[in-house]
Design a protein around this motif. Structure first.
Motif, PDB file in Angstrom:
ATOM      1  N   ASN A  71       0.821  -1.222   0.000  1.00  0.00           N
ATOM      2  CA  ASN A  71       0.000   0.000   0.000  1.00  0.00           C
ATOM      3  C   ASN A  71       0.856   1.273   0.000  1.00  0.00           C
ATOM      4  N   ARG A  74      -0.627   4.721  -1.506  1.00  0.00           N
ATOM      5  CA  ARG A  74      -1.618   5.330  -0.615  1.00  0.00           C
ATOM      6  C   ARG A  74      -0.940   5.930   0.609  1.00  0.00           C
ATOM      7  N   ARG A  75       0.050   5.248   1.148  1.00  0.00           N
ATOM      8  CA  ARG A  75       0.758   5.740   2.333  1.00  0.00           C
ATOM      9  C   ARG A  75       1.558   7.003   2.021  1.00  0.00           C
ATOM     10  N   THR A  78      -1.028   9.865   1.690  1.00  0.00           N
ATOM     11  CA  THR A  78      -1.581  10.199   3.004  1.00  0.00           C
ATOM     12  C   THR A  78      -0.578  10.982   3.831  1.00  0.00           C
ATOM     13  N   TYR A  79       0.673  10.551   3.826  1.00  0.00           N
ATOM     14  CA  TYR A  79       1.705  11.238   4.609  1.00  0.00           C
ATOM     15  C   TYR A  79       1.913  12.661   4.091  1.00  0.00           C
ATOM     16  N   LEU A  81      -0.235  14.574   2.400  1.00  0.00           N
ATOM     17  CA  LEU A  81      -1.407  15.412   2.657  1.00  0.00           C
ATOM     18  C   LEU A  81      -1.486  15.844   4.113  1.00  0.00           C
ATOM     19  N   ARG A  82      -0.989  15.014   5.009  1.00  0.00           N
ATOM     20  CA  ARG A  82      -0.954  15.394   6.420  1.00  0.00           C
ATOM     21  C   ARG A  82       0.145  16.406   6.717  1.00  0.00           C
TER      22      ARG A  82
END
Length: 275
Positions: A71, A74-75, A78-79, A81-82
């Protein structure tokens, strides 16, 4: 950044968002606007160019590499965007200083000390200055005092995709962007040139994570491309530079990319298939 802020005020913020009694030049309004614009702009650049690179340039065979994580794409997203909103906080402070007139950015070519020649030279100067700054900051982030806390998250991605380009710890991401923001406070730079370079550095950051190792032979040991940066992710202590190999050669951290020597990730996958 004041050009972007002025355009946003004229076409969107003043007529449709803010109350009529809130002046465009009021500091709190400018800070709020810059925060929103910076985040939306960074998000758009990251997702737009990252997606284009991922689907049209990135070699998806690399996802079969043993060091490609489950994954991972996706990871990475996500990282990133945070992290981006937190990276934007000190970035907005510097943009605010530019908007308030504390930088050496100028509007007209006539304001350049050397006209169009000065604009062209400032572009080269920007690239070499930021390459030098990023080299030493990046190398410093590999020091044991900082690596585990700030830079290690970016090294989770041994076989990176374009979406790993902005997947930094916020402190790491801002520190490596700092030379871009410092430059216009030290040297004259045309405002539109600055915006163009800002877009360019984001696209370049994506490109050195895209797994496309092709580069003209005569530039292989001059330009710090995806092959060089892939080896940085794989072997840790090499190829800290951003655009060029100059400072890695000066600092003794240059490594000829394994992809140019038949020992890169693609070659590893080929050997696995042959077995």
């Amino acid at each position: 950044m004041d050009l972007v802020l002025d355009a946003a005020d004229q076409h969107l913020l003043t007529p449709y968002v803010y109350p009529a009694g809130w002046p465009e030049g009021e500091p709190c309004r400018q800070l709020l606007s810059l925060f929103v614009i910076t985040n939306l702009g960074a998000l758009a650049l990251y997702l737009f160019f990252g997606t284009l690179s991922y689907y049209f340039i990135f070699d998806h065979r690399l996802k079969q590499h043993p060091q490609f994580l489950e994954n991972q794409v996706r990871r990475e997203i996500t990282y990133a965007l945070r992290s981006l909103p937190w990276i934007s906080v000190p970035t907005v402070a510097l943009f605010f200083a530019e908007v308030r007139g504390y930088s050496k950015l100028y509007d007209n070519i006539e304001d350049s000390p050397y006209g169009w020649t000065g604009v062209f030279l400032s572009m080269l100067s920007f690239l070499f200055f930021t390459d030098m700054g990023i080299y030493w900051i990046h190398r410093g982030l590999h020091h044991k005092l900082f690596y585990k806390r700030f830079h290690k998250p970016h090294h989770l991605w041994k076989i990176a995709t374009p979406f790993a380009s902005h997947a930094f710890h916020p402190v790491d991401g801002f520190m490596q962007s700092l030379p871009y923001h410092i430059y216009p406070f030290l040297f004259p730079l045309h405002k539109i040139t600055y915006l163009g370079l800002y877009i360019f550095v984001n696209v370049w950051t994506i490109s050195i994570h895209d797994g496309d190792y092709r580069v003209p032979c005569f530039l292989r040991h001059v330009i710090n491309g995806s092959a060089h940066h892939t080896d940085h992710h794989l072997y840790f202590d090499y190829n800290y530079g951003q655009y060029f190999t100059l400072w890695d050669k000066i600092g003794g951290s240059y490594k000829s990319p394994t992809a140019f020597e038949g020992k890169g990730p693609h070659d590893y996958l080929r050997h696995l298939r042959e077995k």
